[in-house]
Design an enzyme around this catalytic site. Structure first.
Site, PDB file in Angstrom:
ATOM      1  N   ASN A 149      11.475  33.232  55.139  1.00  0.00           N
ATOM      2  CA  ASN A 149      10.796  34.596  55.003  1.00  0.00           C
ATOM      3  C   ASN A 149      10.469  35.401  56.608  1.00  0.00           C
ATOM      4  OD1 ASN A 149       8.535  34.142  54.166  1.00  0.00           O
ATOM      5  ND2 ASN A 149       8.272  34.998  52.048  1.00  0.00           N
ATOM      6  N   GLU A 191      -7.750  36.658  56.964  1.00  0.00           N
ATOM      7  CA  GLU A 191      -7.103  36.245  58.459  1.00  0.00           C
ATOM      8  C   GLU A 191      -7.187  36.533  59.564  1.00  0.00           C
ATOM      9  OE1 GLU A 191      -3.779  36.412  54.708  1.00  0.00           O
ATOM     10  OE2 GLU A 191      -3.624  37.506  55.452  1.00  0.00           O
ATOM     11  N   LYS A 249       6.623  33.708  60.822  1.00  0.00           N
ATOM     12  CA  LYS A 249       6.549  32.402  60.136  1.00  0.00           C
ATOM     13  C   LYS A 249       7.553  31.580  61.649  1.00  0.00           C
ATOM     14  CE  LYS A 249       5.389  34.133  56.210  1.00  0.00           C
ATOM     15  NZ  LYS A 249       6.057  33.816  54.306  1.00  0.00           N
ATOM     16  N   HIS A 263       4.838  36.575  57.617  1.00  0.00           N
ATOM     17  CA  HIS A 263       4.171  37.431  57.148  1.00  0.00           C
ATOM     18  C   HIS A 263       2.695  38.515  57.011  1.00  0.00           C
ATOM     19  CE1 HIS A 263      -0.102  37.081  54.610  1.00  0.00           C
ATOM     20  NE2 HIS A 263      -0.837  37.085  55.887  1.00  0.00           N
ATOM     21  N   ARG A 289       3.320  46.441  55.311  1.00  0.00           N
ATOM     22  CA  ARG A 289       4.300  45.226  53.511  1.00  0.00           C
ATOM     23  C   ARG A 289       5.769  46.552  53.606  1.00  0.00           C
ATOM     24  NH1 ARG A 289       2.003  41.481  51.854  1.00  0.00           N
ATOM     25  NH2 ARG A 289       3.842  40.857  49.916  1.00  0.00           N
ATOM     26  N   THR A 324       9.023  40.181  49.482  1.00  0.00           N
ATOM     27  CA  THR A 324       9.488  38.471  49.597  1.00  0.00           C
ATOM     28  C   THR A 324      10.504  37.804  49.807  1.00  0.00           C
ATOM     29  OG1 THR A 324       6.802  38.701  48.594  1.00  0.00           O
ATOM     30  CG2 THR A 324       8.159  36.319  48.909  1.00  0.00           C
ATOM     31  N   TYR A 340      -2.583  29.137  53.099  1.00  0.00           N
ATOM     32  CA  TYR A 340      -2.220  29.865  51.566  1.00  0.00           C
ATOM     33  C   TYR A 340      -2.711  29.302  50.231  1.00  0.00           C
ATOM     34  CZ  TYR A 340       1.925  32.499  53.817  1.00  0.00           C
ATOM     35  OH  TYR A 340       2.645  33.064  54.229  1.00  0.00           O
TER      36      TYR A 340
HETATM   37  P1  ATP Z   1       3.091  36.597  52.848  1.00  0.00           P
HETATM   38  O1  ATP Z   1       1.684  36.221  51.815  1.00  0.00           O
HETATM   39  O2  ATP Z   1       3.720  35.468  53.407  1.00  0.00           O
HETATM   40  O3  ATP Z   1       3.117  37.827  53.097  1.00  0.00           O
HETATM   41  P2  ATP Z   1       4.504  37.677  50.616  1.00  0.00           P
HETATM   42  O4  ATP Z   1       2.569  39.033  50.415  1.00  0.00           O
HETATM   43  O5  ATP Z   1       5.110  39.045  50.431  1.00  0.00           O
HETATM   44  O6  ATP Z   1       4.603  37.051  51.242  1.00  0.00           O
HETATM   45  P3  ATP Z   1       3.250  35.549  48.454  1.00  0.00           P
HETATM   46  O7  ATP Z   1       3.389  36.199  47.124  1.00  0.00           O
HETATM   47  O8  ATP Z   1       2.032  36.388  49.034  1.00  0.00           O
HETATM   48  O9  ATP Z   1       4.251  36.961  49.274  1.00  0.00           O
HETATM   49  O10 ATP Z   1       4.145  34.583  48.424  1.00  0.00           O
HETATM   50  C1  ATP Z   1       3.860  33.839  50.142  1.00  0.00           C
HETATM   51  C2  ATP Z   1       4.395  33.339  50.803  1.00  0.00           C
HETATM   52  O11 ATP Z   1       5.104  31.937  49.936  1.00  0.00           O
HETATM   53  C3  ATP Z   1       6.029  33.425  50.571  1.00  0.00           C
HETATM   54  O12 ATP Z   1       5.864  34.808  51.642  1.00  0.00           O
HETATM   55  C4  ATP Z   1       7.228  32.341  50.322  1.00  0.00           C
HETATM   56  O13 ATP Z   1       7.055  32.130  52.328  1.00  0.00           O
HETATM   57  C5  ATP Z   1       6.428  31.435  50.115  1.00  0.00           C
HETATM   58  N1  ATP Z   1       6.718  31.694  48.062  1.00  0.00           N
HETATM   59  C6  ATP Z   1       6.234  32.649  47.951  1.00  0.00           C
HETATM   60  N2  ATP Z   1       7.181  32.857  46.143  1.00  0.00           N
HETATM   61  C7  ATP Z   1       8.607  31.835  46.468  1.00  0.00           C
HETATM   62  C8  ATP Z   1       9.170  30.959  45.664  1.00  0.00           C
HETATM   63  N3  ATP Z   1       9.163  31.406  44.452  1.00  0.00           N
HETATM   64  N4  ATP Z   1       9.232  29.828  46.268  1.00  0.00           N
HETATM   65  C9  ATP Z   1       9.664  29.459  47.508  1.00  0.00           C
HETATM   66  N5  ATP Z   1       8.522  29.933  48.087  1.00  0.00           N
HETATM   67  C10 ATP Z   1       7.929  31.499  47.912  1.00  0.00           C
HETATM   68 MG    MG Z   2       1.202  37.045  50.096  1.00  0.00          MG
END
Ligand code: ATP
Ligand code: MG
Length: 131
Positions: A106, A120, A3, A109, A79, A85, A43
Site C-alpha cells: 500500500n 519510529e 514502501k 506508511h 494520515r 490502509t 511491525y
Molecule cells: P501503516 O502502519 O503501514 O501506516 P496502517 O496504519 O494504515 O498502515 P495497520 O493496521 O497499521 O495499517 O497495518 C500495517 C500494515 O500491515 C498495512 O499498511 C499493510 O501493509 C499491512 N496490512 C494491514 N492489514 C492487512 C491485511 N488484512 N492483509 C495484509 N496486509 C495487511
Molecule cells: Mg499502522
C-alpha cells in the site's frame, strides 16, 4: 516510509512531491533495504496478526525510503494525505489511492500517534544523523 512497491514502481519522486505540496518539511531521509529482523521489529505490534509473516516478507522485498517529516498536526494530516490502509477504500487524490495496488502493498506508511512517530523516527535515525 515509502514502501518497496512504490519504490519499485518508480513513485518515489511523485510521492515526495505530494508530501511537500501537503506542507510537510522533510527533516531526515534515507534509502535502505530492511532486514527480516528490523522489519519484524518495526511491525512487532502486528506479530499476532495472520498477515505478519507476509508483511515482513513484503517489507524486506526491496529498498524503502524512510523519512522524518515535520508539520503542525503532522500525524493526523499525514494520515489524511496517505488515505485508508486498503487502497480500494482510499479517498480520491490520496497517495494510496494513486500509487497503491493492494492492502499489503500500500505504497506508504505513516505513524499513527506522536508517541509512535518518536519511536519510529528513532528506529531509523540517530540524533547525530538528524542534526
Ligand atoms: P501503516 O502502519 O503501514 O501506516 P496502517 O496504519 O494504515 O498502515 P495497520 O493496521 O497499521 O495499517 O497495518 C500495517 C500494515 O500491515 C498495512 O499498511 C499493510 O501493509 C499491512 N496490512 C494491514 N492489514 C492487512 C491485511 N488484512 N492483509 C495484509 N496486509 C495487511
Ligand atoms: Mg499502522
Amino acid at each position: 516510509m515509502i514502501k518497496p512497491d512504490a519504490v519499485a514502481n518508480g513513485h518515489i519522486g511523485a510521492i515526495l512531491n505530494d508530501i511537500i505540496a501537503g506542507g510537510f518539511k522533510i527533516v531526515a531521509m534515507k534509502y535502505i533495504q530492511l532486514t527480516q529482523e528490523s522489519a519484524g521489529n518495526f511491525y512487532a505490534v502486528h506479530k499476532e496478526r495472520p498477515f505478519y509473516g507476509e508483511l515482513v516478507g513484503f517489507m524486506t522485498s526491496g529498498p524503502i525510503v524512510a523519512a522524518i517529516l515535520e508539520k503542525e498536526n503532522a500525524v493526523e494530516d499525514f494520515r489524511k494525505l496517505i488515505g485508508a490502509t486498503d487502497p480500494s477504500k482510499a479517498e480520491e487524490g490520496t497517495i494510496r489511492n494513486k500509487y497503491a495496488k493492494s492492502i499489503e502493498a500500500n505504497a506508504i506508511h505513516g505513524s499513527d500517534s506522536d508517541e509512535n512517530a518518536e519511536i519510529e523516527g528513532n528506529f531509523f535515525f540517530s540524533q547525530f544523523e538528524r542534526f
